[in-house]
Design an enzyme around this catalytic site. Sequence first.
Site, PDB file in Angstrom:
ATOM      1  N   ARG A 226     -34.718 -13.556  -9.121  1.00  0.00           N
ATOM      2  CA  ARG A 226     -35.938 -14.199  -8.630  1.00  0.00           C
ATOM      3  C   ARG A 226     -36.417 -13.452  -7.390  1.00  0.00           C
ATOM      4  O   ARG A 226     -35.600 -13.021  -6.560  1.00  0.00           O
ATOM      5  CB  ARG A 226     -35.686 -15.670  -8.270  1.00  0.00           C
ATOM      6  CG  ARG A 226     -35.575 -16.591  -9.478  1.00  0.00           C
ATOM      7  CD  ARG A 226     -36.915 -16.742 -10.210  1.00  0.00           C
ATOM      8  NE  ARG A 226     -36.848 -17.602 -11.367  1.00  0.00           N
ATOM      9  CZ  ARG A 226     -36.707 -17.181 -12.636  1.00  0.00           C
ATOM     10  NH1 ARG A 226     -36.582 -15.889 -12.890  1.00  0.00           N
ATOM     11  NH2 ARG A 226     -36.707 -18.041 -13.622  1.00  0.00           N
ATOM     12  N   HIS A 274     -41.561  -8.472 -14.574  1.00  0.00           N
ATOM     13  CA  HIS A 274     -40.727  -9.626 -14.972  1.00  0.00           C
ATOM     14  C   HIS A 274     -40.444  -9.588 -16.490  1.00  0.00           C
ATOM     15  O   HIS A 274     -40.776 -10.516 -17.226  1.00  0.00           O
ATOM     16  CB  HIS A 274     -41.417 -10.953 -14.583  1.00  0.00           C
ATOM     17  CG  HIS A 274     -40.443 -12.096 -14.494  1.00  0.00           C
ATOM     18  ND1 HIS A 274     -40.541 -13.078 -13.540  1.00  0.00           N
ATOM     19  CD2 HIS A 274     -39.348 -12.415 -15.238  1.00  0.00           C
ATOM     20  CE1 HIS A 274     -39.560 -13.959 -13.712  1.00  0.00           C
ATOM     21  NE2 HIS A 274     -38.820 -13.569 -14.730  1.00  0.00           N
TER      22      HIS A 274
HETATM   23  P1  NAP Z   1     -26.262 -19.082 -14.310  1.00  0.00           P
HETATM   24  O1  NAP Z   1     -25.706 -19.012 -15.682  1.00  0.00           O
HETATM   25  O2  NAP Z   1     -26.598 -20.415 -13.736  1.00  0.00           O
HETATM   26  O3  NAP Z   1     -25.218 -18.334 -13.355  1.00  0.00           O
HETATM   27  C1  NAP Z   1     -25.333 -18.323 -11.978  1.00  0.00           C
HETATM   28  C2  NAP Z   1     -24.186 -17.521 -11.369  1.00  0.00           C
HETATM   29  O4  NAP Z   1     -24.431 -17.393  -9.965  1.00  0.00           O
HETATM   30  C3  NAP Z   1     -22.830 -18.215 -11.522  1.00  0.00           C
HETATM   31  O5  NAP Z   1     -21.815 -17.253 -11.704  1.00  0.00           O
HETATM   32  C4  NAP Z   1     -22.653 -18.900 -10.165  1.00  0.00           C
HETATM   33  O6  NAP Z   1     -21.314 -19.077  -9.764  1.00  0.00           O
HETATM   34  C5  NAP Z   1     -23.298 -17.891  -9.251  1.00  0.00           C
HETATM   35  N1  NAP Z   1     -23.746 -18.503  -7.992  1.00  0.00           N
HETATM   36  C6  NAP Z   1     -24.603 -19.531  -7.831  1.00  0.00           C
HETATM   37  N2  NAP Z   1     -24.776 -19.806  -6.526  1.00  0.00           N
HETATM   38  C7  NAP Z   1     -23.966 -18.945  -5.854  1.00  0.00           C
HETATM   39  C8  NAP Z   1     -23.684 -18.735  -4.490  1.00  0.00           C
HETATM   40  N3  NAP Z   1     -24.250 -19.464  -3.529  1.00  0.00           N
HETATM   41  N4  NAP Z   1     -22.803 -17.759  -4.168  1.00  0.00           N
HETATM   42  C9  NAP Z   1     -22.201 -17.024  -5.122  1.00  0.00           C
HETATM   43  N5  NAP Z   1     -22.442 -17.162  -6.449  1.00  0.00           N
HETATM   44  C10 NAP Z   1     -23.310 -18.119  -6.798  1.00  0.00           C
HETATM   45  O7  NAP Z   1     -27.597 -18.202 -14.178  1.00  0.00           O
HETATM   46  P2  NAP Z   1     -28.172 -17.173 -15.264  1.00  0.00           P
HETATM   47  O8  NAP Z   1     -28.718 -17.883 -16.442  1.00  0.00           O
HETATM   48  O9  NAP Z   1     -27.160 -16.100 -15.463  1.00  0.00           O
HETATM   49  O10 NAP Z   1     -29.425 -16.579 -14.457  1.00  0.00           O
HETATM   50  C11 NAP Z   1     -29.232 -15.731 -13.333  1.00  0.00           C
HETATM   51  C12 NAP Z   1     -30.585 -15.403 -12.708  1.00  0.00           C
HETATM   52  O11 NAP Z   1     -31.345 -14.605 -13.614  1.00  0.00           O
HETATM   53  C13 NAP Z   1     -31.453 -16.618 -12.373  1.00  0.00           C
HETATM   54  O12 NAP Z   1     -32.066 -16.416 -11.130  1.00  0.00           O
HETATM   55  C14 NAP Z   1     -32.509 -16.596 -13.461  1.00  0.00           C
HETATM   56  O13 NAP Z   1     -33.696 -17.232 -13.036  1.00  0.00           O
HETATM   57  C15 NAP Z   1     -32.683 -15.098 -13.636  1.00  0.00           C
HETATM   58  N6  NAP Z   1     -33.292 -14.677 -14.909  1.00  0.00           N
HETATM   59  C16 NAP Z   1     -34.215 -13.690 -14.854  1.00  0.00           C
HETATM   60  C17 NAP Z   1     -34.796 -13.231 -16.014  1.00  0.00           C
HETATM   61  C18 NAP Z   1     -35.779 -12.090 -15.981  1.00  0.00           C
HETATM   62  O14 NAP Z   1     -36.403 -11.794 -16.999  1.00  0.00           O
HETATM   63  N7  NAP Z   1     -35.901 -11.392 -14.874  1.00  0.00           N
HETATM   64  C19 NAP Z   1     -34.431 -13.797 -17.256  1.00  0.00           C
HETATM   65  C20 NAP Z   1     -33.457 -14.803 -17.279  1.00  0.00           C
HETATM   66  C21 NAP Z   1     -32.873 -15.239 -16.087  1.00  0.00           C
HETATM   67  P3  NAP Z   1     -20.296 -19.970 -10.642  1.00  0.00           P
HETATM   68  O15 NAP Z   1     -19.956 -19.109 -11.845  1.00  0.00           O
HETATM   69  O16 NAP Z   1     -19.140 -20.170  -9.762  1.00  0.00           O
HETATM   70  O17 NAP Z   1     -21.042 -21.220 -11.012  1.00  0.00           O
END
Ligand code: NAP
Length: 311
Positions: A226, A274
């Site tokens: 993000r 994006h």
């Molecule tokens: P997710 O499955 O919710 O995973 C989040 C990860 O971040 C988990 O490993 C979590 O730790 C870790 N985390 C959260 N808060 C933290 C903190 N304060 N310190 C350290 N680690 C932390 O998320 P996701 O689905 O993989 O998505 C990741 C990102 O990609 C999001 O921002 C999403 O919006 C973005 N995204 C972008 C696109 C694009 O096209 N650019 C597409 C899809 C997603 P735990 O494992 O311990 O819970």
Amino acid sequence: MSVLVAAEFSAHEWAQWWPLLVRALPDEHLVRNRQAVQAGEIDVALVANPAPGSLQGLENLRLIQSLWAGVDRLLCDPSVPSHVPLARMVDPSMRDDMAQTALWAVLGLHRGYFDYAAQQRQGRWHQLELQRADEITVSILGLGEMGRAAAHSIALLGYSVLGWSLSEQLVSGVRTHHGAAALPSVLAQSRVVINLLPLTPSTRGLFDAHLLGQLPKGASLVNLARGAHVVESDLLESLDDGHLHRAVLDVFDTEPLPPEHPFWSHPRVTVLPHIAAPGDPRSGALIAAANVRALRAGLALKHIVERTRGY
Ligand code: NAP
């Protein structure tokens, strides 16, 4: 009861999603315009970045299913009822997309492909020194759906991969760390840092001058999560004072990136619109429909967001 599809879709996106959702939910009454039915008749909302207030007053809502992976915008909207389960989109096709984009960025940075593209524009023939993949440490911040897939794919190509998350996670071929105390050491070892954290109060603005200053000189940042994770002025300063080598950015504070934004013309910034993991409406519609069917059947809902932790 009715299913409201509340999305800030372009005409093209509506043309893709609407027929797929209708086909995936043949027993449901789907509406695009909430005025088409009484508010009390809507018990499910399928949402994609809905305008703030879109779900206000839907007193019988029982499920909010996002068609996008990120739900940060929904969590910031005080009119989204906090007692209604909110499910995010978890689609294997997005994992593959994200792994491909992350791999492209790592290969481009390691092998100098972004620099060669700049050299081509100058008509310059100059071979850069090449290190082996195992000499390059790539850190993935966030080991969730996206981060795990990216980390695993990058490790398979022979890079030295570090992963960082909130709680302890295991990913094959990746040296994982967790918790705030572990971050400085992860950063200090990183040649490439890939951000795949969710946007929460504790990660907003995380990539500021302090964090960027903990990276070794010549490191590069890849932001695929993000825009608001990064303090854009601090990133520009770090690039301009020669500390950071390059930034590969798919997401921005303001999207679309405004035409006057310095990132567009910065010689060491690569801008993507994006598209790191856009999601596939064909699988997305089926995944959303499965959760609606689970709700109707009284079964457990999948991928429910933990509102207190923000992801
Ligand atoms: P997710 O499955 O919710 O995973 C989040 C990860 O971040 C988990 O490993 C979590 O730790 C870790 N985390 C959260 N808060 C933290 C903190 N304060 N310190 C350290 N680690 C932390 O998320 P996701 O689905 O993989 O998505 C990741 C990102 O990609 C999001 O921002 C999403 O919006 C973005 N995204 C972008 C696109 C694009 O096209 N650019 C597409 C899809 C997603 P735990 O494992 O311990 O819970």
